[in-house]
Design a protein around this motif. Sequence first.
Motif, PDB file in Angstrom:
ATOM      1  N   TRP A 129      47.311  -5.220  67.513  1.00  0.00           N
ATOM      2  CA  TRP A 129      46.919  -3.819  67.638  1.00  0.00           C
ATOM      3  C   TRP A 129      45.408  -3.599  67.739  1.00  0.00           C
ATOM      4  O   TRP A 129      44.947  -2.469  67.666  1.00  0.00           O
ATOM      5  CB  TRP A 129      47.465  -3.031  66.439  1.00  0.00           C
ATOM      6  N   HIS A 130      44.619  -4.671  67.888  1.00  0.00           N
ATOM      7  CA  HIS A 130      43.177  -4.486  68.030  1.00  0.00           C
ATOM      8  C   HIS A 130      42.914  -3.587  69.241  1.00  0.00           C
ATOM      9  O   HIS A 130      43.338  -3.894  70.353  1.00  0.00           O
ATOM     10  CB  HIS A 130      42.494  -5.836  68.222  1.00  0.00           C
ATOM     11  N   PRO A 186      44.691  -1.055  76.896  1.00  0.00           N
ATOM     12  CA  PRO A 186      44.103  -0.188  77.925  1.00  0.00           C
ATOM     13  C   PRO A 186      43.758   1.181  77.345  1.00  0.00           C
ATOM     14  O   PRO A 186      44.247   1.565  76.272  1.00  0.00           O
ATOM     15  CB  PRO A 186      45.213  -0.086  78.981  1.00  0.00           C
ATOM     16  N   ALA A 187      42.939   1.915  78.070  1.00  0.00           N
ATOM     17  CA  ALA A 187      42.456   3.209  77.576  1.00  0.00           C
ATOM     18  C   ALA A 187      43.595   4.157  77.230  1.00  0.00           C
ATOM     19  O   ALA A 187      43.518   4.897  76.246  1.00  0.00           O
ATOM     20  CB  ALA A 187      41.536   3.843  78.627  1.00  0.00           C
ATOM     21  N   ALA A 188      44.685   4.109  78.001  1.00  0.00           N
ATOM     22  CA  ALA A 188      45.802   5.026  77.758  1.00  0.00           C
ATOM     23  C   ALA A 188      46.481   4.773  76.422  1.00  0.00           C
ATOM     24  O   ALA A 188      47.043   5.691  75.820  1.00  0.00           O
ATOM     25  CB  ALA A 188      46.823   4.902  78.887  1.00  0.00           C
ATOM     26  N   ASP A 189      46.421   3.525  75.927  1.00  0.00           N
ATOM     27  CA  ASP A 189      47.092   3.171  74.666  1.00  0.00           C
ATOM     28  C   ASP A 189      46.123   2.998  73.512  1.00  0.00           C
ATOM     29  O   ASP A 189      46.535   2.657  72.401  1.00  0.00           O
ATOM     30  CB  ASP A 189      47.881   1.863  74.854  1.00  0.00           C
ATOM     31  N   GLU A 230      45.187   3.943  65.637  1.00  0.00           N
ATOM     32  CA  GLU A 230      45.915   4.474  64.493  1.00  0.00           C
ATOM     33  C   GLU A 230      46.706   3.372  63.788  1.00  0.00           C
ATOM     34  O   GLU A 230      46.698   3.269  62.557  1.00  0.00           O
ATOM     35  CB  GLU A 230      46.846   5.595  64.953  1.00  0.00           C
ATOM     36  N   GLU A 231      47.402   2.546  64.576  1.00  0.00           N
ATOM     37  CA  GLU A 231      48.150   1.436  63.987  1.00  0.00           C
ATOM     38  C   GLU A 231      47.218   0.457  63.296  1.00  0.00           C
ATOM     39  O   GLU A 231      47.522  -0.058  62.215  1.00  0.00           O
ATOM     40  CB  GLU A 231      48.965   0.714  65.070  1.00  0.00           C
ATOM     41  N   PHE A 232      46.085   0.184  63.928  1.00  0.00           N
ATOM     42  CA  PHE A 232      45.121  -0.756  63.361  1.00  0.00           C
ATOM     43  C   PHE A 232      44.590  -0.247  62.022  1.00  0.00           C
ATOM     44  O   PHE A 232      44.423  -1.007  61.063  1.00  0.00           O
ATOM     45  CB  PHE A 232      43.980  -0.951  64.355  1.00  0.00           C
ATOM     46  N   GLY A 288      33.272  -0.741  69.533  1.00  0.00           N
ATOM     47  CA  GLY A 288      32.437  -1.036  70.697  1.00  0.00           C
ATOM     48  C   GLY A 288      32.450   0.063  71.734  1.00  0.00           C
ATOM     49  O   GLY A 288      32.568  -0.205  72.916  1.00  0.00           O
ATOM     50  N   GLY A 289      32.356   1.315  71.287  1.00  0.00           N
ATOM     51  CA  GLY A 289      32.315   2.431  72.224  1.00  0.00           C
ATOM     52  C   GLY A 289      33.668   2.999  72.549  1.00  0.00           C
ATOM     53  O   GLY A 289      33.801   3.772  73.468  1.00  0.00           O
ATOM     54  N   SER A 290      34.722   2.595  71.787  1.00  0.00           N
ATOM     55  CA  SER A 290      36.036   3.126  72.098  1.00  0.00           C
ATOM     56  C   SER A 290      36.205   4.555  71.640  1.00  0.00           C
ATOM     57  O   SER A 290      37.188   5.203  71.954  1.00  0.00           O
ATOM     58  CB  SER A 290      37.121   2.247  71.456  1.00  0.00           C
ATOM     59  N   GLY A 291      35.251   5.046  70.862  1.00  0.00           N
ATOM     60  CA  GLY A 291      35.227   6.486  70.606  1.00  0.00           C
ATOM     61  C   GLY A 291      35.911   6.920  69.357  1.00  0.00           C
ATOM     62  O   GLY A 291      35.340   6.974  68.294  1.00  0.00           O
TER      63      GLY A 291
END
Length: 339
Positions: free
Chosen positions: A34-35, A40-43, A49-51, A102-105
């Motif tokens: 779940w990292h 992909p951006a859509a998931d 949340e799972e992580f 790393g910028g995933s927001g």
Amino acid sequence: MSVKFQDYYELLGVDRNAGEKEIKSAYRKLARKWHPDLHPAADKEKAEEEFKRINEAYEVLKDPDKRARYDRLGSRWKDGQDFQAPPDMGGARYYSSGGGFGGSGGFEGGFSDFFNAFFGGQGPAAGGRTGRSAYRGHVRGEDLETEIELSIEEAYRGVNKSIRVRGSEICPGCGGSGTRDQGFCPQCGGTGSVPDEKTLDVKVPAGVKEGSRIRLKGQGGGGQGGAPKGDLFLKVRLRPHPVFKLKESDIEVDAVIRPDQALFGDRIPVLTLDGNVNVRVPAGSRSGSKLRLKGKGFTGKYKTRGDQYIRLVIDLPTDLSDEEKELYQKLHDLRKGGV
């Protein structure tokens, strides 16, 4: 305050009596799955949340004191009922890493209301007791296992192969501790390691068998705090062979012969692990009978070799010439007349 109970054992997929090693292994598998950086951006939002939930569960179950307090909650956990925090645990603090992947927001590595109510929001860097935390001290790297596929000939003779393996390395952002800036490390998400892929040159020794393991020392997961890396184990899997059937240290092959060869005998070529050999077929051989080549099988115990068995299969010809058909007819008539 009424908060929903979180079943940490169920989140990690372990039994309530699971040991530290089993819990750690389950956590690492789920953390890799779940990292957010591996989705992909859509998931990514779902993965974040799972992580977060997985990290929260591990933060409790890896710590003996927190786990003991958690286990005292009561027997109605599986009902999923609301839990009222004890009065002496009020004033809970909300713990957050304040960062992203790393910028995933949107990921805010914070703990749930249940965690904050029961444990006061103490994360791995909050200053409380962490017990035998996987994020502290010198921890040897994890042993990893993958498969290596070989032909029977490669397993018999030994071979040098290059293989591509996926593993993990110590996270450069936190040095393997899993924490940074008072929270989970945003680069590895608190796991202490990051995915790594590499090519290895492997020397496969002669005589390896199905299911045997080859150890590559120091090629496993990265250690923490300067501890050595774990090892990588290659589990041997033999590909099906078009000719050889391996049964322990013995080999079986089929040899197709003509009716006249079975009737009068002949010498036929047979493939072995050492190349072709000429084998004498006795006169009067029947279909399904076996011939034995002693010491021509696979490597067995104490470096001795098994045997090779040749199963004779009589092929009924379909492309006979007129002359051959006439001869077969005469033979048939003679046998019929002798009955």
